[in-house]
Scaffold this motif. Structure first.
Motif, mmCIF file in Angstrom:
data_model
loop_
_atom_site.group_PDB
_atom_site.id
_atom_site.type_symbol
_atom_site.label_atom_id
_atom_site.label_comp_id
_atom_site.label_asym_id
_atom_site.label_seq_id
_atom_site.Cartn_x
_atom_site.Cartn_y
_atom_site.Cartn_z
ATOM 1 N N ASP A 1 -5.126 -16.006 -11.791
ATOM 2 C CA ASP A 1 -4.662 -16.573 -10.526
ATOM 3 C C ASP A 1 -2.576 -17.162 -11.377
ATOM 4 O OD1 ASP A 1 -3.830 -17.461 -8.281
ATOM 5 O OD2 ASP A 1 -4.456 -19.374 -8.603
ATOM 6 N N ARG A 2 -1.633 -17.230 -10.494
ATOM 7 C CA ARG A 2 -0.459 -17.707 -11.385
ATOM 8 C C ARG A 2 0.099 -17.092 -12.481
ATOM 9 N NH1 ARG A 2 -0.758 -22.946 -11.598
ATOM 10 N NH2 ARG A 2 -2.370 -23.245 -11.600
ATOM 11 N N THR A 3 -0.287 -16.042 -12.775
ATOM 12 C CA THR A 3 0.351 -15.519 -14.003
ATOM 13 C C THR A 3 0.481 -14.488 -14.477
ATOM 14 O OG1 THR A 3 -2.243 -17.075 -15.126
ATOM 15 C CG2 THR A 3 -1.132 -15.036 -15.836
ATOM 16 N N ILE A 4 1.618 -13.898 -14.951
ATOM 17 C CA ILE A 4 2.363 -13.069 -15.128
ATOM 18 C C ILE A 4 1.843 -11.970 -15.976
ATOM 19 C CG2 ILE A 4 4.334 -11.323 -15.545
ATOM 20 C CD1 ILE A 4 5.991 -14.234 -14.933
ATOM 21 N N ALA A 5 1.179 -10.944 -15.952
ATOM 22 C CA ALA A 5 0.168 -10.024 -16.886
ATOM 23 C C ALA A 5 1.489 -8.875 -17.297
ATOM 24 C CB ALA A 5 -0.850 -8.785 -15.869
ATOM 25 N N LEU A 6 1.702 -8.423 -18.195
ATOM 26 C CA LEU A 6 2.771 -7.830 -19.111
ATOM 27 C C LEU A 6 1.423 -6.698 -19.680
ATOM 28 C CD1 LEU A 6 4.091 -10.505 -21.093
ATOM 29 C CD2 LEU A 6 4.683 -9.280 -18.803
ATOM 30 N N VAL A 7 2.447 -5.571 -20.022
ATOM 31 C CA VAL A 7 1.246 -4.086 -20.072
ATOM 32 C C VAL A 7 2.592 -3.840 -21.468
ATOM 33 C CG1 VAL A 7 1.281 -1.832 -19.890
ATOM 34 C CG2 VAL A 7 0.799 -3.023 -18.006
ATOM 35 N N ALA A 8 1.700 -3.659 -22.778
ATOM 36 C CA ALA A 8 2.523 -3.256 -23.802
ATOM 37 C C ALA A 8 2.071 -2.342 -24.694
ATOM 38 C CB ALA A 8 2.109 -4.810 -25.080
ATOM 39 N N LEU B 1 7.079 -24.710 -3.658
ATOM 40 C CA LEU B 1 7.004 -23.965 -5.113
ATOM 41 C C LEU B 1 5.751 -23.952 -5.461
ATOM 42 C CD1 LEU B 1 9.777 -24.940 -6.878
ATOM 43 C CD2 LEU B 1 10.099 -22.949 -5.575
ATOM 44 N N THR B 2 5.122 -22.538 -5.412
ATOM 45 C CA THR B 2 3.914 -22.519 -6.554
ATOM 46 C C THR B 2 4.248 -21.773 -8.263
ATOM 47 O OG1 THR B 2 3.360 -20.689 -4.659
ATOM 48 C CG2 THR B 2 2.217 -20.413 -7.077
ATOM 49 N N LYS B 3 3.204 -23.343 -8.669
ATOM 50 C CA LYS B 3 4.015 -23.107 -9.926
ATOM 51 C C LYS B 3 3.508 -21.867 -11.168
ATOM 52 C CE LYS B 3 2.653 -26.469 -12.478
ATOM 53 N NZ LYS B 3 2.442 -28.004 -13.005
ATOM 54 N N GLY C 1 11.142 -26.444 -17.832
ATOM 55 C CA GLY C 1 10.910 -26.054 -16.170
ATOM 56 C C GLY C 1 9.663 -25.188 -16.662
ATOM 57 N N TYR C 2 9.507 -24.528 -15.117
ATOM 58 C CA TYR C 2 8.622 -23.903 -14.641
ATOM 59 C C TYR C 2 8.993 -22.551 -14.287
ATOM 60 C CZ TYR C 2 4.820 -27.185 -16.432
ATOM 61 O OH TYR C 2 4.651 -27.760 -17.169
ATOM 62 N N ASP D 1 3.420 -5.189 8.378
ATOM 63 C CA ASP D 1 3.520 -6.776 8.324
ATOM 64 C C ASP D 1 3.296 -7.621 7.093
ATOM 65 O OD1 ASP D 1 1.185 -5.379 7.874
ATOM 66 O OD2 ASP D 1 -0.781 -7.363 8.939
ATOM 67 N N PHE D 2 3.593 -6.955 5.680
ATOM 68 C CA PHE D 2 3.874 -8.099 4.482
ATOM 69 C C PHE D 2 5.156 -8.195 4.654
ATOM 70 C CE2 PHE D 2 0.484 -4.391 4.467
ATOM 71 C CZ PHE D 2 -0.623 -4.761 3.920
ATOM 72 N N GLN D 3 5.250 -10.197 4.236
ATOM 73 C CA GLN D 3 6.489 -9.662 3.407
ATOM 74 C C GLN D 3 6.422 -9.908 1.834
ATOM 75 O OE1 GLN D 3 8.868 -11.703 5.172
ATOM 76 N NE2 GLN D 3 7.565 -10.851 7.524
ATOM 77 N N LEU D 4 7.493 -9.401 1.637
ATOM 78 C CA LEU D 4 7.816 -8.571 0.213
ATOM 79 C C LEU D 4 9.601 -9.124 -0.247
ATOM 80 C CD1 LEU D 4 6.115 -5.161 1.121
ATOM 81 C CD2 LEU D 4 4.945 -7.520 -0.472
ATOM 82 N N ASP D 5 8.824 -9.717 -1.166
ATOM 83 C CA ASP D 5 10.524 -10.126 -2.488
ATOM 84 C C ASP D 5 11.251 -8.263 -2.829
ATOM 85 O OD1 ASP D 5 9.535 -12.834 -1.940
ATOM 86 O OD2 ASP D 5 9.194 -13.076 -3.891
ATOM 87 N N LEU D 6 12.448 -8.669 -2.433
ATOM 88 C CA LEU D 6 13.048 -7.623 -3.261
ATOM 89 C C LEU D 6 13.259 -7.361 -4.635
ATOM 90 C CD1 LEU D 6 15.335 -5.611 -2.364
ATOM 91 C CD2 LEU D 6 16.743 -6.140 -2.108
ATOM 92 N N GLY D 7 11.936 -6.421 -4.743
ATOM 93 C CA GLY D 7 11.875 -7.565 -6.620
ATOM 94 C C GLY D 7 10.660 -8.174 -6.992
ATOM 95 N N PHE D 8 10.881 -8.263 -8.054
ATOM 96 C CA PHE D 8 9.959 -9.551 -8.443
ATOM 97 C C PHE D 8 10.278 -10.698 -9.163
ATOM 98 C CE2 PHE D 8 7.244 -12.174 -11.951
ATOM 99 C CZ PHE D 8 6.395 -13.063 -11.972
ATOM 100 N N GLN D 9 10.840 -11.528 -8.154
ATOM 101 C CA GLN D 9 11.425 -12.642 -8.994
ATOM 102 C C GLN D 9 11.175 -13.560 -8.751
ATOM 103 O OE1 GLN D 9 15.649 -12.314 -7.083
ATOM 104 N NE2 GLN D 9 15.049 -10.467 -5.926
ATOM 105 N N VAL D 10 11.170 -14.387 -10.014
ATOM 106 C CA VAL D 10 10.911 -16.226 -9.920
ATOM 107 C C VAL D 10 12.381 -17.128 -10.065
ATOM 108 C CG1 VAL D 10 8.981 -15.640 -11.185
ATOM 109 C CG2 VAL D 10 10.717 -15.839 -12.074
ATOM 110 N N LEU D 11 12.384 -18.299 -10.067
ATOM 111 C CA LEU D 11 13.027 -19.750 -9.904
ATOM 112 C C LEU D 11 12.144 -20.425 -10.497
ATOM 113 C CD1 LEU D 11 15.384 -21.546 -8.701
ATOM 114 C CD2 LEU D 11 13.815 -22.280 -7.228
ATOM 115 N N LEU D 12 13.810 -19.990 -11.608
ATOM 116 C CA LEU D 12 13.556 -21.414 -12.761
ATOM 117 C C LEU D 12 14.106 -22.954 -12.339
ATOM 118 C CD1 LEU D 12 14.491 -19.540 -16.225
ATOM 119 C CD2 LEU D 12 12.250 -19.018 -14.902
ATOM 120 N N ASN D 13 12.624 -23.715 -12.310
ATOM 121 C CA ASN D 13 13.537 -25.038 -11.920
ATOM 122 C C ASN D 13 14.139 -25.516 -12.375
ATOM 123 O OD1 ASN D 13 11.119 -25.188 -13.470
ATOM 124 N ND2 ASN D 13 10.836 -27.400 -11.936
#
Length: 411
Positions: free
Chosen positions: A283-290, A78-80, A194-195, A50-62
């Motif tokens: 919230d609404r932030t991408i985390a990067l493992v460096a 859209l969630t910015k 944009g975002y 019952d999960f709705q999951l994107d086919l890979g993490f994807q964003v739209l650049l507006n």
């Protein structure tokens, strides 16, 4: 009134949907042949339990010009995302961002230790440079690798390894920044103007919206093309369809006889989804493992429609490893980096053809350049650069080329 010829489009991905829309505007009733059971190609949201999951993490650049042209951005709800990232390195968490957009990240960015003061100045220089540089100028600038570009620009090894590599690895789907500097400038400019945004109903809402705009198009799902030539489209199973004009949006080299230099190399990735009880990612932030040697590259946490916290993890170092080993390793990493307690694994997506690996990147071309054989036109982001904007532009141009050919504008 004379009925127009039937135009076939091979593939119901973004470029195929855009081509169909443009053909409809010219009075055609196109037929889209799609081997899968749904439209969207790589831009899909998939139901797992019952999960709705994107086919890979994807964003739209507006800021994408073609997204503004073809999409009703407001209707996508859209969630910015925040214009920055959380950097996870050496057991610490740093939040860096654009203080011109969010003054609250000014001090954390300045004192993050991710780069030097000179690096911060260079970021401002780069922002100003690309704000003034047109898209035509970007795609006509000589190419070097993104890594060489950044070093020549004056960025330190520290900020390259701790920010640019993990951030753009998640976009370019390769870890060494060997992607063309044209793509770097294009994406960086789009972020600056944009975002990054995600539709509330998932990235597949983009494909669904484009499909819903088609009122004179017939879809043939679960139908695979075996080959195509100037007169005939042959389906798997032997059925033959007259070719009065066709647009091929995927797998052209395998479908069209004697097509030279059309074989596309692809970048792959793997996206793992977990349900977690909590996370330290803002919230609404991408985390990067460096940190070096980790499987996890970029992470994103969000609340789904049932209020559950879903964590998406993208890895680029999955080749040669089994599902169980990858899942177990990533699960340990997110517990360490994200402060999670309960972690429930949902599913993994191995995406073998996630992004085309291209050189000599382009932004656009003349419509006539889409004609690759008599009655056959080609589209897809493989023609220009690996982006949603390129997929849309290629579909637009292939349709325009076909319409011009039918009108006798070129031979």
């Amino acid at each position: 009134m004379k009925q127009k010829e039937t135009i076939h489009i091979i593939g119901a991905g973004i470029s195929g949907l855009i081509a169909a829309y443009e053909l409809e505007q010219a009075g055609f009733h196109p037929v889209i042949i799609e081997k899968q059971g749904t439209s969207g190609g790589r831009v899909q949201t998939i139901t797992v339990e019952d999960f709705q999951l994107d086919l890979g993490f994807q964003v739209l650049l507006n800021a994408y010009p073609l997204a503004k042209k073809y999409l009703d951005l407001k209707a996508l709800r859209l969630t910015k995302l925040e214009s920055g990232a959380q950097i996870l390195v050496d057991g610490k968490r740093y939040v860096i961002g654009d203080p011109m957009r969010n003054w609250k990240v000014l001090l954390p960015t300045l004192f993050s230790g991710i780069g030097t003061i000179a690096d911060k100045v260079n970021v401002l220089r780069l922002n100003l440079l690309l704000r003034k540089k047109s898209l035509d100028e970007i795609f006509n600038t000589p190419e070097v690798s993104t890594l060489v570009y950044l070093k020549v620009f004056g960025f330190s090894d520290t900020i390259i390894s701790r920010f640019f590599k993990p951030f753009f690895a998640g976009i370019f789907l390769e870890t060494e920044l060997q992607t063309s500097s044209r793509m770097f400038e294009f994406v960086y400019k789009m972020f600056g103007e944009g975002y990054a945004m995600i539709p509330q109903d998932g990235i597949g809402a983009i494909s669904a919206q484009l499909k819903a705009k088609l009122v004179q198009t017939t879809f043939k799902f679960n139908c695979e093309v075996e080959s195509i030539n100037s007169t005939t489209i042959t389906l798997k199973g032997g059925e033959k369809i007259p070719n009065q004009g066709a647009i091929v949006t995927s797998n052209a080299a395998a479908l069209i006889p004697n097509l030279q230099d059309a074989q596309t190399k692809w970048k792959s990735c793997m996206c793992l989804y977990f349900e977690v009880n909590q996370t330290s990612i803002p919230d609404r932030t991408i985390a990067l493992v460096a940190d070096q040697g980790k499987l996890s590259n970029n992470l994103y946490a969000y609340k789904d429609h049932k209020g559950r916290t879903i964590l998406s993890v993208t890895t680029l170092k999955h080749e040669g490893m089994g599902e169980e080993e990858i899942t177990k390793t990533v699960k340990k990493e997110i517990q360490t980096y994200c402060g999670t307690g309960h972690v429930k694994h949902i599913t993994n997506f191995r995406i073998k053809q996630a992004l085309p690996n291209l050189e000599n990147l382009k932004y656009t071309s003349e419509p006539s350049a889409s004609l690759i054989a008599e009655n056959i036109f080609i589209a897809g982001d493989t023609q220009f650069n690996g982006s949603l904007n390129a997929a849309m532009e290629s579909g637009r141009l292939a349709a325009a080329g076909l319409i011009e050919k039918k009108s006798g504008w070129f031979s």
